[in-house]
Enzyme design. Sequence first.
Site, PDB file in Angstrom:
ATOM      1  N   TYR A 163     -20.025 -56.481 -50.376  1.00  0.00           N
ATOM      2  CA  TYR A 163     -18.686 -56.310 -49.798  1.00  0.00           C
ATOM      3  C   TYR A 163     -17.934 -57.623 -49.984  1.00  0.00           C
ATOM      4  O   TYR A 163     -18.363 -58.667 -49.485  1.00  0.00           O
ATOM      5  CB  TYR A 163     -18.768 -55.947 -48.309  1.00  0.00           C
ATOM      6  CG  TYR A 163     -17.382 -55.761 -47.711  1.00  0.00           C
ATOM      7  CD1 TYR A 163     -16.663 -54.587 -47.956  1.00  0.00           C
ATOM      8  CD2 TYR A 163     -16.780 -56.764 -46.946  1.00  0.00           C
ATOM      9  CE1 TYR A 163     -15.383 -54.426 -47.444  1.00  0.00           C
ATOM     10  CE2 TYR A 163     -15.498 -56.602 -46.435  1.00  0.00           C
ATOM     11  CZ  TYR A 163     -14.809 -55.433 -46.684  1.00  0.00           C
ATOM     12  OH  TYR A 163     -13.541 -55.265 -46.188  1.00  0.00           O
ATOM     13  N   ASP A 243     -19.634 -65.847 -52.612  1.00  0.00           N
ATOM     14  CA  ASP A 243     -18.742 -65.380 -51.558  1.00  0.00           C
ATOM     15  C   ASP A 243     -19.344 -65.850 -50.234  1.00  0.00           C
ATOM     16  O   ASP A 243     -20.234 -65.211 -49.666  1.00  0.00           O
ATOM     17  CB  ASP A 243     -18.634 -63.851 -51.615  1.00  0.00           C
ATOM     18  CG  ASP A 243     -17.772 -63.292 -50.488  1.00  0.00           C
ATOM     19  OD1 ASP A 243     -17.498 -64.028 -49.528  1.00  0.00           O
ATOM     20  OD2 ASP A 243     -17.405 -62.106 -50.570  1.00  0.00           O
ATOM     21  N   LYS A 270     -12.658 -66.083 -42.653  1.00  0.00           N
ATOM     22  CA  LYS A 270     -13.190 -65.917 -41.303  1.00  0.00           C
ATOM     23  C   LYS A 270     -12.965 -67.161 -40.434  1.00  0.00           C
ATOM     24  O   LYS A 270     -11.861 -67.652 -40.348  1.00  0.00           O
ATOM     25  CB  LYS A 270     -14.671 -65.550 -41.378  1.00  0.00           C
ATOM     26  CG  LYS A 270     -14.969 -64.332 -42.251  1.00  0.00           C
ATOM     27  CD  LYS A 270     -14.636 -63.041 -41.568  1.00  0.00           C
ATOM     28  CE  LYS A 270     -15.193 -61.861 -42.331  1.00  0.00           C
ATOM     29  NZ  LYS A 270     -14.708 -60.602 -41.844  1.00  0.00           N
TER      30      LYS A 270
HETATM   31  C1  LIG Z   1     -18.598 -61.428 -47.561  1.00  0.00           C
HETATM   32  C2  LIG Z   1     -17.169 -61.053 -47.291  1.00  0.00           C
HETATM   33  N1  LIG Z   1     -16.254 -61.276 -48.246  1.00  0.00           N
HETATM   34  C3  LIG Z   1     -14.960 -60.978 -48.052  1.00  0.00           C
HETATM   35  C4  LIG Z   1     -14.530 -60.414 -46.885  1.00  0.00           C
HETATM   36  C5  LIG Z   1     -13.089 -60.059 -46.715  1.00  0.00           C
HETATM   37  O1  LIG Z   1     -12.459 -60.934 -45.832  1.00  0.00           O
HETATM   38  P1  LIG Z   1     -11.114 -60.464 -45.087  1.00  0.00           P
HETATM   39  O2  LIG Z   1     -11.525 -59.400 -44.113  1.00  0.00           O
HETATM   40  O3  LIG Z   1     -10.621 -61.719 -44.441  1.00  0.00           O
HETATM   41  O4  LIG Z   1     -10.199 -59.962 -46.134  1.00  0.00           O
HETATM   42  C6  LIG Z   1     -15.446 -60.162 -45.876  1.00  0.00           C
HETATM   43  C7  LIG Z   1     -14.996 -59.535 -44.608  1.00  0.00           C
HETATM   44  O5  LIG Z   1     -15.757 -58.998 -43.843  1.00  0.00           O
HETATM   45  C8  LIG Z   1     -16.797 -60.483 -46.088  1.00  0.00           C
HETATM   46  O6  LIG Z   1     -17.730 -60.229 -45.163  1.00  0.00           O
END
Ligand SMILES: Cc1ncc(COP(=O)(O)O)c(C=O)c1O
Length: 443
Positions: A163, A243, A270
């Site tokens: 994700y 990520d 976050k």
């Molecule tokens: C690993 C990861 N990447 C990207 C995101 C996306 O971030 P945002 O919700 O700030 O767009 C999340 C959100 O949960 C995430 O857990």
Amino acid sequence: MTMLAANWSLADALAEEEARFTAANPRSRERALAAAAVMPGGNTRTVLHYTPFPLAFARGEGATLTDLDGHTYRDFLGEYSAGLYGHSHPVIVAAAKRAIEGGIVLGGPNMYEAKRAAAIAARFPSVERIRFTNSGTEANLMALVTAIAATGRSRVLGFRGGYHGGVLTLKPGVPTNAPFEFVLARYNDLASVEALLREGADQFACAIVEPVMGGAGAIPATSEFLRGLRDLTTRHGILLIFDEVMTSRHGAGGVQGLLGITPDLTTFGKYLGGGFSFGAFGGRAELMDRYDPYRPDAFAHAGTFNNNVTSMATGYAGLTEVFTPAVAEALYARGERLRGRLNAAAVAAEVPVRATGLGSMIGIHPTDRPIITAEDAPEAKESRALIHLALIARGIYIARRGFMTLSLPQTPEDDDALVAAFADVLRTHARVLRDHAAAHVAA
Ligand SMILES: Cc1ncc(COP(=O)(O)O)c(C=O)c1O
């Protein structure tokens, strides 16, 4: 609470938890119904939806939430890791106030953003240059397009169940994903990566990986897997994107710091925004400097709120004054202990439920089989709903799918209360959870 579960099925036990939840939360239910008139299903963020309807909150303080019906909860969701500082940390509140009082929408560079960039670079050595976005999703979109533009290649290697944002959900059949040429391998399985690369490594611009899968259920990568991925991508001229939107909270410098691995690009989000909207992508100077607007061939990257004063100021204050390296390491250790206690409680109750995760990210799964890849985490919607509602009934707030993150204002009493509530839920629903897990294995 007494549950008449002796001869019940999982569906019966869940129906009873749902009935109790509905009776206890009339105001949240009313809010959900009213919101549905103008918002699809009353929702603007899919992950916050659950059945029969989600609790709505009137306020939060420290690590506690109060819902519309006046119940208080120990907040173990921690806003999916963005809530590291809790709901009212004095350093964060003061920084936000100062920033707002200095002017909200300046429309020019401000005095926070470069300090903020330097503070992140100091903690994450792979980050030689960084740029800000408004979300983790946007950070990943930018990292991907940067890799594609810089390499002139089009394919992206991802991992099934990964994700990376609202339009970057790496599972089959998602019609609203951004149209990247994703090719998916199996998480924690280097052989599956090698097999894909044998078919044409030179078509891959980049590989993107969560060092701990968050959305798939707090599933950590092994160090061998991440190191192997670093070696393979280097060998084939493929850029490696970590990520670390969630995992940057692990230790002083994220998983890359824990393992000493240097990705080409890293994405953040976050809690690094102090609790306000935030994202960032950064990495090797040679790549990131393609965005230097003094260059005649510069790539463009826009975003009205990229340098908004609240995220810049609170993120900076949080990282430098609150979430110091020592605090980050202590939080990691606390998470490791807590996960161990949850697993010990499940073993003692002889219920096939286990906690996965790393540091302050924890996932509860209704199985005792090893969870190495996203495919190993059972969907088990009813068991997950049962555990979720039963924890809510005991004053513990977590995600429907069992995901939790820890926050700094929590106390040892919070951890004890979680372990006690978890043990009680498992005792109460032991038989139906056992039956269901057994049926799942048989299937
Ligand atoms: C690993 C990861 N990447 C990207 C995101 C996306 O971030 P945002 O919700 O700030 O767009 C999340 C959100 O949960 C995430 O857990």
